[in-house]
Design an enzyme around this catalytic site. Structure first.
Site, mmCIF file in Angstrom:
data_model
loop_
_atom_site.group_PDB
_atom_site.id
_atom_site.type_symbol
_atom_site.label_atom_id
_atom_site.label_comp_id
_atom_site.label_asym_id
_atom_site.label_seq_id
_atom_site.Cartn_x
_atom_site.Cartn_y
_atom_site.Cartn_z
ATOM 1 N N TYR A 97 21.133 3.301 22.317
ATOM 2 C CA TYR A 97 20.229 3.285 21.167
ATOM 3 C C TYR A 97 19.849 4.663 20.641
ATOM 4 O O TYR A 97 19.145 4.758 19.645
ATOM 5 C CB TYR A 97 18.956 2.501 21.513
ATOM 6 C CG TYR A 97 19.254 1.077 21.928
ATOM 7 C CD1 TYR A 97 19.702 0.150 20.996
ATOM 8 C CD2 TYR A 97 19.117 0.671 23.249
ATOM 9 C CE1 TYR A 97 19.997 -1.150 21.370
ATOM 10 C CE2 TYR A 97 19.407 -0.633 23.634
ATOM 11 C CZ TYR A 97 19.846 -1.532 22.693
ATOM 12 O OH TYR A 97 20.136 -2.819 23.062
ATOM 13 N N HIS A 149 21.054 -3.604 13.208
ATOM 14 C CA HIS A 149 21.187 -3.393 14.655
ATOM 15 C C HIS A 149 21.691 -1.978 14.869
ATOM 16 O O HIS A 149 22.646 -1.549 14.211
ATOM 17 C CB HIS A 149 22.155 -4.397 15.275
ATOM 18 C CG HIS A 149 21.674 -5.798 15.125
ATOM 19 N ND1 HIS A 149 20.686 -6.328 15.909
ATOM 20 C CD2 HIS A 149 22.021 -6.763 14.237
ATOM 21 C CE1 HIS A 149 20.447 -7.566 15.523
ATOM 22 N NE2 HIS A 149 21.233 -7.846 14.502
#
EC number: 4.2.1.10
Length: 158
Positions: free
Chosen positions: A24, A103
């Site tokens: 991430y 996302h």
């Protein structure tokens, strides 16, 4: 009043920057919000950016309901609720606010259970795998979408 974009972030996104940075990245949610506010300003469109993050499905649904009639576009990273929440899907469908699903990682390169989204077929667009830049792309798309539909008057050409 300028058109507004609601940025919704689901579970665990409050840990952005520290949770699994190899997947991430290292950008925090706070830093990302600062970047997105600047992105709105750079578009030369009078846009208001609102944000909300929750680890609780019901809180996200309540915020979506509150957006009805008050928000012009939603950018949502539903996190793990992507793959499990019919309720989130129904809330988005019920308020009839256009949205982009974002996302950070490419969910299609990850575990099989992450390949299914309950939201994607309702979204104006889906962005995945661009890291946190995906949020900037979503904000730009939302601004253009609103401009094309006459929801916002440009200060300058995009």
């Amino acid at each position: 009043m300028p058109p507004s974009i609601l940025l919704l972030n689901g579970p665990n996104l409050n840990l952005l920057g520290t949770r699994e940075p190899r997947i991430y990245g290292s950008t925090t949610l706070s830093s990302l919000l600062t970047t997105l506010i600047q992105k709105c300003k750079s578009l030369a469109l009078p846009l208001t950016l609102l944000d909300f993050q929750s680890n609780h499905e019901g809180a996200l649904i309540d915020r979506i309901h509150a957006a009805r009639g008050n928000v012009d576009f939603i950018v949502i990273n539903p996190g793990a609720f992507t793959h499990t929440s019919v309720a989130l899907r129904d809330a988005l469908a019920g308020v009839e606010i256009p949205f982009v699903e974002v996302h950070i990682s490419n969910v299609h390169k990850r575990e099989e259970f992450r390949h299914r989204s309950f939201l994607s077929d309702r979204a104006e667009a889906v962005i995945c795998g661009l890291g946190v830049y995906g949020y900037e792309a979503a904000i730009e798309f939302a601004g253009r979408w609103l401009k094309e539909r006459g929801e916002v008057k440009a200060k300058a050409k995009l």
